[in-house]
Design a protein around this motif. Structure first.
Motif, PDB file in Angstrom:
ATOM      1  N   TRP A  54      28.180  44.637   7.348  1.00  0.00           N
ATOM      2  CA  TRP A  54      29.426  44.514   8.133  1.00  0.00           C
ATOM      3  C   TRP A  54      30.349  43.489   7.478  1.00  0.00           C
ATOM      4  O   TRP A  54      31.547  43.707   7.327  1.00  0.00           O
ATOM      5  CB  TRP A  54      29.039  44.078   9.546  1.00  0.00           C
ATOM      6  CG  TRP A  54      30.113  44.064  10.571  1.00  0.00           C
ATOM      7  CD1 TRP A  54      30.597  45.117  11.290  1.00  0.00           C
ATOM      8  CD2 TRP A  54      30.831  42.909  11.053  1.00  0.00           C
ATOM      9  NE1 TRP A  54      31.563  44.692  12.174  1.00  0.00           N
ATOM     10  CE2 TRP A  54      31.723  43.355  12.052  1.00  0.00           C
ATOM     11  CE3 TRP A  54      30.809  41.555  10.729  1.00  0.00           C
ATOM     12  CZ2 TRP A  54      32.583  42.483  12.732  1.00  0.00           C
ATOM     13  CZ3 TRP A  54      31.663  40.687  11.397  1.00  0.00           C
ATOM     14  CH2 TRP A  54      32.526  41.148  12.388  1.00  0.00           C
ATOM     15  N   GLN A  65      37.333  34.939   5.319  1.00  0.00           N
ATOM     16  CA  GLN A  65      36.367  34.345   6.242  1.00  0.00           C
ATOM     17  C   GLN A  65      35.043  35.103   6.194  1.00  0.00           C
ATOM     18  O   GLN A  65      33.962  34.507   6.214  1.00  0.00           O
ATOM     19  CB  GLN A  65      36.923  34.346   7.669  1.00  0.00           C
ATOM     20  CG  GLN A  65      36.138  33.443   8.579  1.00  0.00           C
ATOM     21  CD  GLN A  65      36.485  33.627  10.041  1.00  0.00           C
ATOM     22  OE1 GLN A  65      35.748  33.196  10.896  1.00  0.00           O
ATOM     23  NE2 GLN A  65      37.591  34.271  10.328  1.00  0.00           N
ATOM     24  N   VAL A  69      31.455  33.500   5.223  1.00  0.00           N
ATOM     25  CA  VAL A  69      30.275  33.614   6.085  1.00  0.00           C
ATOM     26  C   VAL A  69      29.127  34.265   5.312  1.00  0.00           C
ATOM     27  O   VAL A  69      27.979  33.832   5.387  1.00  0.00           O
ATOM     28  CB  VAL A  69      30.607  34.423   7.355  1.00  0.00           C
ATOM     29  CG1 VAL A  69      29.344  34.738   8.146  1.00  0.00           C
ATOM     30  CG2 VAL A  69      31.585  33.649   8.224  1.00  0.00           C
TER      31      VAL A  69
ATOM     32  N   ARG B 111      42.036  26.359  10.493  1.00  0.00           N
ATOM     33  CA  ARG B 111      40.666  26.676  10.077  1.00  0.00           C
ATOM     34  C   ARG B 111      39.636  26.058  11.020  1.00  0.00           C
ATOM     35  O   ARG B 111      38.597  26.656  11.307  1.00  0.00           O
ATOM     36  CB  ARG B 111      40.460  26.181   8.641  1.00  0.00           C
ATOM     37  CG  ARG B 111      39.043  26.326   8.182  1.00  0.00           C
ATOM     38  CD  ARG B 111      38.852  26.006   6.722  1.00  0.00           C
ATOM     39  NE  ARG B 111      37.455  25.707   6.509  1.00  0.00           N
ATOM     40  CZ  ARG B 111      36.488  26.621   6.526  1.00  0.00           C
ATOM     41  NH1 ARG B 111      36.793  27.881   6.718  1.00  0.00           N
ATOM     42  NH2 ARG B 111      35.227  26.276   6.338  1.00  0.00           N
ATOM     43  N   VAL B 114      39.383  28.206  14.002  1.00  0.00           N
ATOM     44  CA  VAL B 114      38.733  29.481  13.683  1.00  0.00           C
ATOM     45  C   VAL B 114      37.225  29.296  13.512  1.00  0.00           C
ATOM     46  O   VAL B 114      36.424  30.076  14.034  1.00  0.00           O
ATOM     47  CB  VAL B 114      39.362  30.080  12.403  1.00  0.00           C
ATOM     48  CG1 VAL B 114      38.498  31.204  11.866  1.00  0.00           C
ATOM     49  CG2 VAL B 114      40.765  30.567  12.687  1.00  0.00           C
ATOM     50  N   ARG B 118      34.318  30.887  15.754  1.00  0.00           N
ATOM     51  CA  ARG B 118      33.332  31.778  15.138  1.00  0.00           C
ATOM     52  C   ARG B 118      31.901  31.294  15.403  1.00  0.00           C
ATOM     53  O   ARG B 118      31.025  32.069  15.779  1.00  0.00           O
ATOM     54  CB  ARG B 118      33.577  31.826  13.633  1.00  0.00           C
ATOM     55  CG  ARG B 118      32.631  32.764  12.900  1.00  0.00           C
ATOM     56  CD  ARG B 118      32.850  32.678  11.411  1.00  0.00           C
ATOM     57  NE  ARG B 118      32.331  31.451  10.840  1.00  0.00           N
ATOM     58  CZ  ARG B 118      32.904  30.771   9.863  1.00  0.00           C
ATOM     59  NH1 ARG B 118      34.040  31.175   9.346  1.00  0.00           N
ATOM     60  NH2 ARG B 118      32.350  29.670   9.376  1.00  0.00           N
ATOM     61  N   LEU B 131      33.351  37.028  13.549  1.00  0.00           N
ATOM     62  CA  LEU B 131      34.389  36.355  12.774  1.00  0.00           C
ATOM     63  C   LEU B 131      35.518  36.001  13.735  1.00  0.00           C
ATOM     64  O   LEU B 131      35.708  36.663  14.749  1.00  0.00           O
ATOM     65  CB  LEU B 131      34.934  37.268  11.668  1.00  0.00           C
ATOM     66  CG  LEU B 131      33.951  37.687  10.575  1.00  0.00           C
ATOM     67  CD1 LEU B 131      34.596  38.728   9.669  1.00  0.00           C
ATOM     68  CD2 LEU B 131      33.525  36.469   9.754  1.00  0.00           C
ATOM     69  N   GLY B 132      36.247  34.969  13.384  1.00  0.00           N
ATOM     70  CA  GLY B 132      37.361  34.578  14.242  1.00  0.00           C
ATOM     71  C   GLY B 132      38.642  34.468  13.456  1.00  0.00           C
ATOM     72  O   GLY B 132      38.617  34.306  12.239  1.00  0.00           O
ATOM     73  N   LYS B 133      39.752  34.587  14.141  1.00  0.00           N
ATOM     74  CA  LYS B 133      41.028  34.324  13.469  1.00  0.00           C
ATOM     75  C   LYS B 133      42.057  33.926  14.513  1.00  0.00           C
ATOM     76  O   LYS B 133      41.881  34.194  15.707  1.00  0.00           O
ATOM     77  CB  LYS B 133      41.502  35.528  12.668  1.00  0.00           C
ATOM     78  CG  LYS B 133      41.924  36.718  13.488  1.00  0.00           C
ATOM     79  CD  LYS B 133      42.491  37.790  12.571  1.00  0.00           C
ATOM     80  CE  LYS B 133      42.916  39.011  13.373  1.00  0.00           C
ATOM     81  NZ  LYS B 133      43.470  40.068  12.534  1.00  0.00           N
ATOM     82  N   THR B 187      36.340  38.920  16.327  1.00  0.00           N
ATOM     83  CA  THR B 187      35.869  40.270  16.000  1.00  0.00           C
ATOM     84  C   THR B 187      34.369  40.188  15.787  1.00  0.00           C
ATOM     85  O   THR B 187      33.895  39.296  15.067  1.00  0.00           O
ATOM     86  CB  THR B 187      36.547  40.789  14.719  1.00  0.00           C
ATOM     87  OG1 THR B 187      37.964  40.773  14.921  1.00  0.00           O
ATOM     88  CG2 THR B 187      36.099  42.203  14.399  1.00  0.00           C
TER      89      THR B 187
END
Lengths: 223, 231
Positions: A54, A65, A69, B111, B114, B118, B131-133, B187
């Motif tokens: 994913w 990002q 990760v 950041r 975020v 996350r 994930l984050g934004k 997300t």
């Protein structure tokens, strides 16, 4: 130091057996077009392969990002493989940095034909091989070389034994060292190692066997 | 009582495999030791002094290899952080939130928000990966009417007002303003079978609480995008 039981028949382990007589070719970089073998469903070492996939999709489409990760999930293993392959923390740090930069740069080109971990560990092994080729043949100073290491005697001896093992591991010929590190240190199956190194499974088994033999012979000399 | 002689080893190895005098292949014994099952002897091994001695010796020699493998080696944080910081510099969001206080202003980078979002989301049960934004006015172009009223009083202001650099210097982040486009978006891929509505609510609450605690930007709007489910 040798306080354990004597070897069978009181001789070295080597003398118990017929010599193998085989030798390995020099280290070869592993081609990018490896096997499409997938890692186990949970991924190498229990990492979540679905989550990796994913993240790879998102990272490939330019999500920094997701890329970060992904790298953070695997950073310790990248470093650990490099450390066991190279036997030096400084070299392992250099290779880890190189791998991170390479993965960041080329993730968009990852086809997904193999598991991400297969692809990633192949990069790590190749980087280690390249790094060693560039290095002068010097032996790094390990922690175990410090005679002033404090602590109870048994702990010091145990630590020295582990350090000696790490050194012996780093001295193995590359073609034997790579599969042994991936299998014994990282817990990957023969099948997974074969996929990463782009070798047949019987060949991996043979190399791991020879690596074990050489390692126990070295360790017996040390103890 | 005499011990009966061990039966010769009967296995399926190749003839050129190194063997003990009893015929047992060394590679099989090393496999056994490596797997940590040296004490799980076969019928042959129970009777064979060669195998027993070899297993004991290999097991002793293999102990430091196991210890080395069990060594919990971690990549130095500073090493990776520096590398990632350099890589991020080419793509990073340069925005900052500024939280005015009586004795000065605290600036919090986008950041930080975020990453906080996350990591919090990742810990919520049922979330496999997240994930984050930040989504918000930075997406608006200069001259966008929606951007022109940022400094106006707003009845919907329910949290700390947070401003980024002046508009000429770049985009702004406004967090904690309800009814505006600025928000945290998470997300994620969820574990198949969990109640996704409940998951979203739980996640929204946890993220808002955590961001409030860590950054003072409280509360914020948290959108949850469940992108995939994993079985």
């Amino acid at each position: 130091m040798n306080d354990g039981p004597s070897s069978p028949s009181g001789s070295s382990l080597s003398s118990l057996t017929r010599p193998t007589g085989s030798s390995d070719a020099d280290d070869q970089l592993i081609g990018a077009t490896g096997s499409s073998e997938q890692m186990s469903p949970d991924g190498a070492g229990g990492l979540d392969a679905q989550a990796d996939q994913w993240l790879v999709v998102k990272a490939s489409s330019g999500d920094p990002q997701a890329m970060e990760v992904l790298i953070r999930r695997h950073r310790d293993r990248i470093y650990r493989i490099a450390l066991r392959m190279l036997g030096s923390r400084e070299d392992a740090e250099d290779v880890t940095q190189e791998v991170v930069i390479q993965v960041w740069s080329v993730i968009a080109g990852f086809s997904g034909a193999s598991a991400f971990t297969t692809w990633l560990y192949r990069i790590v092994v190749n980087r280690c091989i390249s790094h060693q080729r560039r290095q002068r043949p010097t032996r790094p100073l390990s922690e175990g070389d410090d005679p002033s290491t404090p602590g109870p005697e048994n702990a010091v001896l145990a630590r020295q034994r582990v350090e000696a093992t790490a050194d012996a591991l780093a001295r193995l010929p590359g073609p034997l060292r790579s599969p042994l590190v991936l299998h014994e240190m990282e817990g990957l199956s023969y099948r997974e190692v074969a996929a990463i190194l782009n070798l047949s499974e019987p060949k991996v088994r043979g190399r791991i066997y020879r690596a074990r033999r050489q390692l126990v012979d070295d360790l017996q000399d040390w103890s | 009582m005499t011990t009966p002689p061990a039966r010769p080893y009967e296995g399926d190895e190749q003839p050129d495999t190194d063997r003990l005098p009893c015929g047992a292949p060394i590679d099989r014994l090393l496999d056994q030791v490596s797997a940590g099952t040296a004490s799980d002897r076969t019928d042959h091994q129970e009777q064979c002094p060669h195998c027993q001695a070899a297993l004991a010796e290999y097991d002793r020699l293999w102990t430091p290899v196991r210890e080395l493998a069990a060594d919990d080696v971690k990549a130095p944080d500073s090493l990776l952080d520096e590398t990632l910081r350099r890589l991020r510099s080419t793509t990073s969001d340069p925005t900052f939130a500024s939280i005015p206080g009586p004795d000065g202003t605290t600036r919090v980078s986008a950041r930080v928000i975020v990453v906080t979002a996350r990591e919090t989301a990742q810990d919520v049960e049922g979330v496999r990966i997240a994930l984050g934004k930040i989504v918000g006015p930075e997406a608006r172009s200069p001259g966008d009417p929606a951007a022109d009223d940022e400094n106006q009083s707003d009845d919907s202001l329910i949290g700390a007002r947070v401003e980024g650099p002046a508009r000429d210097d770049g985009p702004r982040v406004v967090a904690g303003v309800a009814g505006r486009s600025t928000a945290i978006e998470i997300t994620l891929a969820a574990q198949y079978g969990v109640d996704l509505i409940a998951l979203g609510e739980r996640l929204r609450a946890d993220v808002a609480r955590r961001i409030g605690t860590v950054t003072g930007l409280h509360p914020v709007t948290v959108s949850v995008v469940i992108d995939d489910v994993f079985t």
